[in-house]
Design a protein around this motif. Structure first.
Motif, PDB file in Angstrom:
ATOM      1  N   SER A   1      26.615  30.623  22.774  1.00  0.00           N
ATOM      2  CA  SER A   1      26.371  31.914  22.134  1.00  0.00           C
ATOM      3  C   SER A   1      25.681  32.849  23.119  1.00  0.00           C
ATOM      4  O   SER A   1      24.919  32.412  23.975  1.00  0.00           O
ATOM      5  CB  SER A   1      25.491  31.742  20.890  1.00  0.00           C
ATOM      6  OG  SER A   1      24.242  31.175  21.251  1.00  0.00           O
TER       7      SER A   1
ATOM      8  N   TYR B   1      24.466  33.540  28.460  1.00  0.00           N
ATOM      9  CA  TYR B   1      24.966  32.638  27.433  1.00  0.00           C
ATOM     10  C   TYR B   1      24.176  31.341  27.461  1.00  0.00           C
ATOM     11  O   TYR B   1      23.820  30.841  28.535  1.00  0.00           O
ATOM     12  CB  TYR B   1      26.453  32.288  27.703  1.00  0.00           C
ATOM     13  CG  TYR B   1      27.410  32.927  26.744  1.00  0.00           C
ATOM     14  CD1 TYR B   1      27.767  34.261  26.887  1.00  0.00           C
ATOM     15  CD2 TYR B   1      27.942  32.200  25.687  1.00  0.00           C
ATOM     16  CE1 TYR B   1      28.651  34.848  25.998  1.00  0.00           C
ATOM     17  CE2 TYR B   1      28.834  32.784  24.804  1.00  0.00           C
ATOM     18  CZ  TYR B   1      29.179  34.106  24.961  1.00  0.00           C
ATOM     19  OH  TYR B   1      30.045  34.680  24.088  1.00  0.00           O
TER      20      TYR B   1
ATOM     21  N   ARG C   1      22.943  35.553  24.327  1.00  0.00           N
ATOM     22  CA  ARG C   1      21.528  35.708  24.009  1.00  0.00           C
ATOM     23  C   ARG C   1      20.977  36.876  24.804  1.00  0.00           C
ATOM     24  O   ARG C   1      21.613  37.364  25.745  1.00  0.00           O
ATOM     25  CB  ARG C   1      20.759  34.424  24.305  1.00  0.00           C
ATOM     26  CG  ARG C   1      20.864  33.949  25.719  1.00  0.00           C
ATOM     27  CD  ARG C   1      19.972  32.741  25.944  1.00  0.00           C
ATOM     28  NE  ARG C   1      20.185  32.131  27.232  1.00  0.00           N
ATOM     29  CZ  ARG C   1      19.904  32.670  28.411  1.00  0.00           C
ATOM     30  NH1 ARG C   1      19.399  33.883  28.478  1.00  0.00           N
ATOM     31  NH2 ARG C   1      20.125  32.019  29.526  1.00  0.00           N
TER      32      ARG C   1
END
Length: 157
Positions: free
Chosen positions: A142, A83, A144
């Protein structure tokens, strides 16, 4: 700061450490930083205390140690969750200092997660001296794609 490492920066880097490629932004200003991977999802960060890390007394500046703690402790989120993250809170207890030339290491342990808010317990040390202990709270931004040494993100059902 030059891209070339000085003799002092590369002297006696402990076995298993390799330089991180954090070559821009803040990481470039306070580096070089090194990482030792101890298995999938686990790593320890380190740096040699150089002149640009010190205060007027020749000790590693508390701001440098706290910045390093932020990166070393938050790194566990990248390694175990893949993240991107930002720091919400960092609480540090300064227990000892580091001097010019000391090798400093740090590592975090993920102890909680709720709604992509991660709680980490961490430690910074030099040799057998603990310099800082504390906790950090980090917000996951987010998922990744995992980078080398990171565990793959697993979407929740």
């Amino acid at each position: 700061m030059s891209d070339d490492l000085t003799d002092a920066q590369t002297a006696a880097i402990p076995d298993g450490y390799s330089q991180l490629n954090w070559s821009r932004g803040f990481g470039r200003q306070i580096g070089p930083l090194f990482e030792q991977n101890s298995g999938p999802g686990q790593a320890c960060l380190g740096f040699r205390v150089e002149e640009h890390h010190t205060n007027g007394l020749g000790n590693c500046h508390g701001g440098m140690l706290m910045s390093f703690a932020d990166m070393a402790w938050g790194r566990i989120i990248s390694l175990q969750k893949s993240y991107s993250w930002v720091t919400v809170r960092l609480m540090c207890d300064f227990l000892s200092g580091a001097k010019l030339g000391d090798w400093v290491e740090g590592q975090g342990e993920l102890i909680g997660e709720e709604d992509k808010v991660f709680t980490v317990r961490g430690r910074i040390w030099s040799g057998d001296r603990t310099l800082i202990t504390g906790t950090g709270v980090f917000k996951g931004l987010s998922p990744r794609k995992p980078r080398p040494g990171e565990l793959a993100f697993k979407a929740e059902a």
